[in-house]
Design a protein around this motif. Structure first.
Motif, PDB file in Angstrom:
ATOM      1  N   ALA A   1       1.180  -1.214  -0.236  1.00  0.00           N
ATOM      2  CA  ALA A   1      -0.121   0.088   0.158  1.00  0.00           C
ATOM      3  C   ALA A   1       0.842   0.702  -0.077  1.00  0.00           C
ATOM      4  CB  ALA A   1      -0.969   0.148   1.545  1.00  0.00           C
ATOM      5  N   GLY A   2       0.463   2.207  -0.955  1.00  0.00           N
ATOM      6  CA  GLY A   2       1.437   3.056  -0.995  1.00  0.00           C
ATOM      7  C   GLY A   2       0.167   4.740  -0.801  1.00  0.00           C
ATOM      8  N   SER A   3       0.930   5.333   0.417  1.00  0.00           N
ATOM      9  CA  SER A   3       0.027   6.731   0.569  1.00  0.00           C
ATOM     10  C   SER A   3       1.329   7.741  -0.758  1.00  0.00           C
ATOM     11  CB  SER A   3       0.342   7.024   1.824  1.00  0.00           C
ATOM     12  OG  SER A   3      -1.013   6.167   2.037  1.00  0.00           O
ATOM     13  N   VAL A   4       1.286   8.735  -1.087  1.00  0.00           N
ATOM     14  CA  VAL A   4       2.002   9.141  -2.191  1.00  0.00           C
ATOM     15  C   VAL A   4       0.506  10.515  -2.164  1.00  0.00           C
ATOM     16  CG1 VAL A   4       3.061  10.025  -4.033  1.00  0.00           C
ATOM     17  CG2 VAL A   4       2.234   7.393  -3.658  1.00  0.00           C
ATOM     18  N   ALA A   5       2.087  11.925  -1.461  1.00  0.00           N
ATOM     19  CA  ALA A   5       1.485  13.275  -2.077  1.00  0.00           C
ATOM     20  C   ALA A   5       2.091  13.748  -3.853  1.00  0.00           C
ATOM     21  CB  ALA A   5       2.158  14.595  -1.377  1.00  0.00           C
ATOM     22  N   LEU A   6       1.397  14.300  -4.698  1.00  0.00           N
ATOM     23  CA  LEU A   6       1.099  14.844  -5.947  1.00  0.00           C
ATOM     24  C   LEU A   6       2.789  15.866  -5.315  1.00  0.00           C
ATOM     25  CD1 LEU A   6      -1.622  15.185  -7.294  1.00  0.00           C
ATOM     26  CD2 LEU A   6       0.561  13.267  -8.013  1.00  0.00           C
ATOM     27  N   ASN A   7       2.482  16.507  -4.371  1.00  0.00           N
ATOM     28  CA  ASN A   7       3.838  18.023  -4.189  1.00  0.00           C
ATOM     29  C   ASN A   7       4.710  16.927  -3.297  1.00  0.00           C
ATOM     30  OD1 ASN A   7       4.833  20.358  -3.151  1.00  0.00           O
ATOM     31  ND2 ASN A   7       2.718  21.160  -2.781  1.00  0.00           N
TER      32      ASN A   7
ATOM     33  N   GLU B   1      -8.355  15.800 -13.681  1.00  0.00           N
ATOM     34  CA  GLU B   1      -7.384  16.434 -13.810  1.00  0.00           C
ATOM     35  C   GLU B   1      -6.831  16.010 -12.648  1.00  0.00           C
ATOM     36  OE1 GLU B   1      -6.551  18.322 -15.947  1.00  0.00           O
ATOM     37  OE2 GLU B   1      -8.386  18.896 -16.834  1.00  0.00           O
ATOM     38  N   THR B   2      -7.022  15.695 -11.468  1.00  0.00           N
ATOM     39  CA  THR B   2      -5.929  15.025 -10.624  1.00  0.00           C
ATOM     40  C   THR B   2      -5.683  13.993 -10.891  1.00  0.00           C
ATOM     41  OG1 THR B   2      -7.096  16.706  -8.848  1.00  0.00           O
ATOM     42  CG2 THR B   2      -5.820  15.072  -8.473  1.00  0.00           C
ATOM     43  N   MET B   3      -6.054  13.080 -10.974  1.00  0.00           N
ATOM     44  CA  MET B   3      -6.272  11.640 -11.715  1.00  0.00           C
ATOM     45  C   MET B   3      -5.497  10.989 -12.842  1.00  0.00           C
ATOM     46  SD  MET B   3      -6.829   8.590 -10.627  1.00  0.00           S
ATOM     47  CE  MET B   3      -8.715   7.841 -10.017  1.00  0.00           C
TER      48      MET B   3
ATOM     49  N   LYS C   1       0.688   9.710 -13.794  1.00  0.00           N
ATOM     50  CA  LYS C   1       2.017  10.667 -14.302  1.00  0.00           C
ATOM     51  C   LYS C   1       2.533  10.890 -13.429  1.00  0.00           C
ATOM     52  CE  LYS C   1       1.590  13.336 -17.732  1.00  0.00           C
ATOM     53  NZ  LYS C   1       1.040  14.218 -18.498  1.00  0.00           N
ATOM     54  N   ASP C   2       2.468  10.695 -12.361  1.00  0.00           N
ATOM     55  CA  ASP C   2       2.914  10.501 -11.324  1.00  0.00           C
ATOM     56  C   ASP C   2       3.583   8.532 -10.781  1.00  0.00           C
ATOM     57  OD1 ASP C   2       3.773  11.589  -8.376  1.00  0.00           O
ATOM     58  OD2 ASP C   2       3.436   9.730  -8.145  1.00  0.00           O
TER      59      ASP C   2
END
Length: 584
Positions: free
Chosen positions: A371-377, A467-469, A474-475
């Protein structure tokens, strides 16, 4: 094995599972069916025996003093539901409400225009058939609840005690490092299933693109990739139907009625005083001396409230329902919309299954999970998305089971992936948008309580979510540029889509097309009766007396993670509030 074959096989297995469940001795694992008498009275009535209902009923009954009546529309779970490795047998069975959204030709194309919305119809509710992951969210989630409800008791520092109270964590490394965040004597067993050798290269790859490997996302760390905690202990699924009710199931003050459909709440002036329920075709009235607690879940709680005259006035009047209170019941429905990606990984001996990545023990999750929790910023402290990553062994039937049975994507999508990963391991990733801005609704189909509620997911109705998805995909896919992924020739499967053929592969427009054709629910819906709008900080329904709601529907904002752990916490806190309010 194709997806349609996998679905048919699972359906075939569900039949003997159902028959076997009928042969289980009553009272062995679950509470016995209560003897019903019309107009009987109890101190507390709990509507719904799902996750929250089992917790609340258990805590209210544990003293032995107050009488507690719990009405559950479903039956006992089958005994094999306690086997974690068999979780895929229950979606789409008689133990699932099998709800679907209203027609959605925009965001549900990957599911034939109707999003599957899994919901458990048995004691323990969705915690008796879910995917066992135990994620709490982040501390700021609960601080936000406190702000919205204007009740500081919901702040993280104040509710942490209820996470701890609920838990019996069985994982020495986590307890050694993060013990102050966890409980060791609560009813619900929690454990990890570390498979370090199988996932080491994947964790290293995710770390290479800025996502550190962490031991515990349920402590004071909110970002990173982990081998997660599961609601598993003693080789059993820790559904509250088992972990909580086993302690009180023989109490003489607890009365549990299964296969009992609550059709409405009865009011005397502005006070909730009784429920009307149907059991085996007969209608009963059950009266509450103290309180009625509705814990029927994010779909059924708003339906019951609306049938009882609590909801949007204009909507209720369409069905000639007497309006008790005009409240926005069902208006704030929100789910963490997700999209699925599949990576082709290492290859092994051609045509042979890679059983090294498959656990055949039915008491364990059958594959390694990250499981991964990721911030775009990358300077942020809260994640924007969470991924659930299944490492599926080469030439095994696990991908079509996950794709077609558990997440209900179209057979053509699942079969395409399965063909493309032949002779390769696969990474099956469900990426969930944690804080969507889009909102849906839950409404009555009619005044008939046996008609399914009308559920509109609202996925991507706010374009910012789409847009966020795109940014999320891409991230996430930067992992494809890491040393390990390049070394093994890893690549995404299923990108040659006729429906997206006019878009440049990898462009934002292509990914939008991909998302809208592969989106679905991770089954994390909340908020249809939220604090601040429908209930107050004490979970009391506004404008009436004697009525509370205790389940995921009261969450005013969705947590940064799967909500089931927060539901258990919420129910623990609610039980203390109810006992305190009725102490004299």
């Amino acid at each position: 094995m194709g997806s349609s074959t996998s679905t048919e096989l699972i359906s075939a297995v569900q039949v003997p599972v159902t028959i076997l469940s009928m042969l289980e001795p009553e009272g062995l694992l679950w509470p016995k069916q209560a003897e019903l008498k019309n107009n009987s009275a109890y101190d507390y009535i709990v509507v719904g025996g799902g996750s929250a209902g089992c917790v609340v009923s258990s805590r209210l009954a544990e003293s032995g003093k107050d009488t507690v009546f719990m009405a559950e529309a479903g039956d006992d779970p089958p005994i094999i539901s306690l086997l974690p490795g068999l979780f895929s047998l229950f979606p789409g069975s008689i133990y699932d409400y099998q709800y679907k959204s209203t027609e959605d030709t925009y965001a549900a194309k990957g599911q034939n225009n109707y999003t599957k919305l899994q919901a458990g119809k048995m004691l323990g509710g969705s915690d008796s058939l879910n995917h066992l992951l135990h994620t709490r969210g982040t501390p700021s989630d609960f601080d936000t609840w406190a702000e919205i409800s204007k009740d500081s008791s919901w702040k993280y520092d104040n509710i942490l005690q209820y996470f701890i109270k609920s838990e019996r964590l069985v994982d020495e490394p986590t307890l050694k490092k993060y013990g102050k965040y966890h409980g060791t004597s609560g009813p619900m067993g929690i454990s990890r299933q570390p498979r370090d050798s199988q996932v080491a290269n994947l964790l290293k790859a995710f770390a290479e693109v800025g996502n550190p490997s962490v031991l515990d996302l349920n402590a004071n760390i909110t970002l990173g990739y982990t081998q997660p905690q599961f609601m598993i202990a003693d080789k059993k699924r820790q559904t509250p139907a088992y972990s909580y009710l086993k302690n009180v199931k023989n109490n003489s003050n607890l009365f549990v009625s299964k296969n009992t459909r609550v059709t409405r709440i009865i009011f005397d002036d502005n006070k909730a005083v009784a429920i009307e329920a149907v059991y085996k075709g007969e209608t009963y009235i059950f009266r509450a001396n103290k309180e009625i607690i509705v814990s029927a879940g994010v779909y059924n709680t708003p339906q019951i409230l609306q049938l009882s005259g609590i909801g949007p006035k204009e909507h209720l009047e369409k069905f000639d329902i007497n309006v008790i209170n005009d409240l926005p019941v069902g208006d704030n429905f929100v789910d963490q919309v997700s999209v699925t990606l599949v990576y082709k990984l290492e290859s092994h001996i051609p045509f042979l299954p890679n059983l090294a990545d498959v656990d055949l023990d039915p008491t364990a999750v059958p594959f390694p999970v990250l499981a991964g929790s990721v911030a775009l910023n990358k300077s942020a402290t809260n994640p924007d998305y969470q991924t659930y990553n299944l490492l599926l062994g080469q030439n095994t039937p696990l991908l079509p089971v996950a794709c077609a049975v558990v997440f209900d994507l179209r057979d053509e999508i699942c079969d395409k992936w399965q063909k493309e990963i032949i002779n390769r391991d696969a990474l099956y990733t469900v990426a969930a948008l944690l804080q969507p801005k889009s909102r849906g609704t839950v409404r009555l189909a009619s005044a008939d309580p046996f008609k399914d509620p009308v559920i509109t997911t609202g996925y991507f109705t706010n374009n910012e979510d789409l847009e966020t998805m795109v940014k999320i995909i891409k991230d996430f896919t930067t992992v494809g540029n890491t040393e390990y992924f390049k070394k093994i020739g890893a690549e995404l499967a299923g990108l040659d889509l006729d429906v997206c053929a006019d878009k440049t592969k990898g462009s934002d427009e292509f990914w939008k097309c991909y998302i809208l054709n592969h989106a679905g629910s991770p089954y994390h819906a909340v908020g249809s009766c939220p604090m601040g709008e429908v209930v107050d900080g004490n979970l009391k329904v506004k404008g009436v007396e004697g009525l509370r709601v205790v389940d995921a529907s009261v969450m005013p904002k969705i947590p940064h993670g799967a909500p089931n752990a927060a539901v258990i916490m919420l129910a623990e806190k609610a039980a203390d509030m109810i006992k305190s309010a009725n102490a004299n």
